[in-house]
Design an enzyme around this catalytic site. Sequence first.
Site, PDB file in Angstrom:
ATOM      1  N   THR A  96       0.341  -1.544  -0.027  1.00 44.64           N
ATOM      2  CA  THR A  96       0.242   0.261   0.466  1.00 44.64           C
ATOM      3  C   THR A  96       0.913   1.246   0.163  1.00 44.64           C
ATOM      4  OG1 THR A  96      -1.782  -0.711   1.552  1.00 44.64           O
ATOM      5  CG2 THR A  96      -1.936   1.353   1.533  1.00 44.64           C
ATOM      6  N   LYS A 171      -7.798   1.442  -2.358  1.00 44.93           N
ATOM      7  CA  LYS A 171      -7.290   0.807  -1.200  1.00 44.93           C
ATOM      8  C   LYS A 171      -6.641   1.978  -0.551  1.00 44.93           C
ATOM      9  CE  LYS A 171      -5.242  -0.969   2.221  1.00 44.93           C
ATOM     10  NZ  LYS A 171      -5.079  -2.542   2.653  1.00 44.93           N
ATOM     11  N   LYS A 239       0.378   4.816   8.890  1.00 45.57           N
ATOM     12  CA  LYS A 239       0.943   5.181   7.095  1.00 45.57           C
ATOM     13  C   LYS A 239      -0.444   5.068   6.417  1.00 45.57           C
ATOM     14  CE  LYS A 239       2.031   0.808   4.987  1.00 45.57           C
ATOM     15  NZ  LYS A 239       1.758   0.946   3.298  1.00 45.57           N
TER      16      LYS A 239
HETATM   17  P1  NAP Z   1       5.250  -6.754   7.054  1.00 47.99           P
HETATM   18  O1  NAP Z   1       5.720  -7.981   8.016  1.00 47.99           O
HETATM   19  O2  NAP Z   1       6.827  -5.561   8.356  1.00 47.99           O
HETATM   20  O3  NAP Z   1       6.811  -7.218   5.640  1.00 47.99           O
HETATM   21  C1  NAP Z   1       7.078  -5.816   5.585  1.00 47.99           C
HETATM   22  C2  NAP Z   1       7.921  -6.286   4.442  1.00 47.99           C
HETATM   23  O4  NAP Z   1       8.868  -5.285   3.254  1.00 47.99           O
HETATM   24  C3  NAP Z   1       9.695  -6.605   5.226  1.00 47.99           C
HETATM   25  O5  NAP Z   1       9.499  -8.302   4.447  1.00 47.99           O
HETATM   26  C4  NAP Z   1      10.805  -6.494   4.353  1.00 47.99           C
HETATM   27  O6  NAP Z   1      12.086  -6.862   4.993  1.00 47.99           O
HETATM   28  C5  NAP Z   1      10.554  -5.499   3.491  1.00 47.99           C
HETATM   29  N1  NAP Z   1      11.235  -4.025   2.878  1.00 47.99           N
HETATM   30  C6  NAP Z   1      10.727  -3.419   3.579  1.00 47.99           C
HETATM   31  N2  NAP Z   1      11.282  -2.356   3.288  1.00 47.99           N
HETATM   32  C7  NAP Z   1      12.024  -2.679   2.558  1.00 47.99           C
HETATM   33  C8  NAP Z   1      13.141  -2.651   1.638  1.00 47.99           C
HETATM   34  N3  NAP Z   1      13.741  -1.068   0.981  1.00 47.99           N
HETATM   35  N4  NAP Z   1      13.897  -2.908   0.636  1.00 47.99           N
HETATM   36  C9  NAP Z   1      13.421  -4.017   0.811  1.00 47.99           C
HETATM   37  N5  NAP Z   1      13.071  -4.682   1.224  1.00 47.99           N
HETATM   38  C10 NAP Z   1      12.446  -3.841   2.733  1.00 47.99           C
HETATM   39  O7  NAP Z   1       4.518  -6.050   6.546  1.00 47.99           O
HETATM   40  P2  NAP Z   1       3.237  -6.647   6.331  1.00 47.99           P
HETATM   41  O8  NAP Z   1       2.005  -6.638   6.730  1.00 47.99           O
HETATM   42  O9  NAP Z   1       4.030  -8.021   5.129  1.00 47.99           O
HETATM   43  O10 NAP Z   1       2.697  -5.573   5.036  1.00 47.99           O
HETATM   44  C11 NAP Z   1       3.164  -5.495   3.904  1.00 47.99           C
HETATM   45  C12 NAP Z   1       2.460  -4.125   2.905  1.00 47.99           C
HETATM   46  O11 NAP Z   1       1.748  -4.478   2.734  1.00 47.99           O
HETATM   47  C13 NAP Z   1       2.495  -2.927   3.552  1.00 47.99           C
HETATM   48  O12 NAP Z   1       2.425  -1.754   2.380  1.00 47.99           O
HETATM   49  C14 NAP Z   1       1.464  -3.231   4.381  1.00 47.99           C
HETATM   50  O13 NAP Z   1       0.780  -1.782   4.096  1.00 47.99           O
HETATM   51  C15 NAP Z   1       0.462  -3.364   3.279  1.00 47.99           C
HETATM   52  N6  NAP Z   1      -1.045  -4.517   4.391  1.00 47.99           N
HETATM   53  C16 NAP Z   1      -0.392  -5.399   5.045  1.00 47.99           C
HETATM   54  C17 NAP Z   1      -1.846  -6.086   5.340  1.00 47.99           C
HETATM   55  C18 NAP Z   1      -2.036  -6.237   6.656  1.00 47.99           C
HETATM   56  O14 NAP Z   1      -2.997  -7.153   8.056  1.00 47.99           O
HETATM   57  N7  NAP Z   1       0.119  -6.718   7.353  1.00 47.99           N
HETATM   58  C19 NAP Z   1      -3.065  -5.297   5.402  1.00 47.99           C
HETATM   59  C20 NAP Z   1      -3.131  -5.031   3.638  1.00 47.99           C
HETATM   60  C21 NAP Z   1      -2.220  -4.398   3.243  1.00 47.99           C
HETATM   61  P3  NAP Z   1      12.801  -6.821   6.067  1.00 47.99           P
HETATM   62  O15 NAP Z   1      12.600  -8.390   6.084  1.00 47.99           O
HETATM   63  O16 NAP Z   1      14.194  -6.723   6.398  1.00 47.99           O
HETATM   64  O17 NAP Z   1      12.319  -5.970   7.326  1.00 47.99           O
END
Ligand code: NAP
Length: 291
Positions: A96, A171, A239
């Site tokens: 997102t 979104k 965010k």
């Molecule tokens: P998360 O568990 O914090 O995972 C984030 C991932 O992105 C990790 O693998 C992280 O790597 C990687 N990352 C972040 N910055 C990076 C960079 N600069 N270079 C390379 N890799 C990078 O987050 P998540 O919950 O999976 O969410 C991911 C996305 O989906 C977000 O945009 C969020 O808003 C969206 N989303 C989340 C949910 C939810 O319920 N969680 C629902 C809908 C949408 P590392 O492992 O090295 O930190």
Amino acid sequence: MEKIGFIGLGIMGQPMCVNLLKAGYSITAYNRTDSKLETVVKQGAKRADSPAQVAKESDIIMTIVTDSEDVEQVILGQDGIIHAAKAGSVVIDMSTISPSVTQDIAKQLSKKDIDMLDAPVSGGDVGARAGTLAIMVGGKKEVLERCMPVLEVMGKTVTHVGTHGMGQTVKLCNQILVSVTNMAVCEALLLAKKSGVDPDIMIKATENGAAGSWQLSNLGPKMAERDFAPGFMIDLQQKDLRLALERVRELSLASPALALVNQLFSSCQAHGEGREGTQTLIKSLERLVNL
Ligand code: NAP
């Protein structure tokens, strides 16, 4: 079958990638923190050292990282996708992020004959594991048609909503709907509780009528039970609300309810609650009236 690249194996990315492996796709995967690759490598994914290496090996490259600058980094940065992706390949960003940043990235990729879809998701980690996400897609219709079999592995509904950036815009609409509804649930629960009505009974009595919502049925009982463990963390919600407020400002719109809920979540963050679930919003309303 198209060869898939997968970048970002966090809470969402890991189960989405596992579902693609189970569906029989050949996957090359990369995660900044290498240890998070173990689960998918054990299930047959090929390990890559950089987003560029993923791109070199793939026809469709999926990214699900955190914020706009992170997507820019993995696509346009040093060792980014753009430096190695083949002409005719497709980048699908499922994070997102900002609609205008998305449009800019799509423009840069198109100069190298690489297509892009923005395909953010709703449904949380539960939906990611079950393969039942709602996926909102911006980009060319024919590119979505090509990628549909892949997206259908991860989502129950895949909706084409318009051109580049419009998936992200929808979104952000989704995030306004969930967060303002969340605030209404908090207010209704407090009124019930202070009046001596059992909050769970109030929820049962209203959830199948016109006031029914996912927030009421899923977050309401958690608020009543004082269960503040995260499904979706306040820090991530903030965010998304920041992105929505930026878009509202860019378009000279007003979104007062969104601004208010953003301020109330800021109060939660100031109280050290940023890593709790969004149902913690009720605590900020309780503090307003010293409950
Ligand atoms: P998360 O568990 O914090 O995972 C984030 C991932 O992105 C990790 O693998 C992280 O790597 C990687 N990352 C972040 N910055 C990076 C960079 N600069 N270079 C390379 N890799 C990078 O987050 P998540 O919950 O999976 O969410 C991911 C996305 O989906 C977000 O945009 C969020 O808003 C969206 N989303 C989340 C949910 C939810 O319920 N969680 C629902 C809908 C949408 P590392 O492992 O090295 O930190």
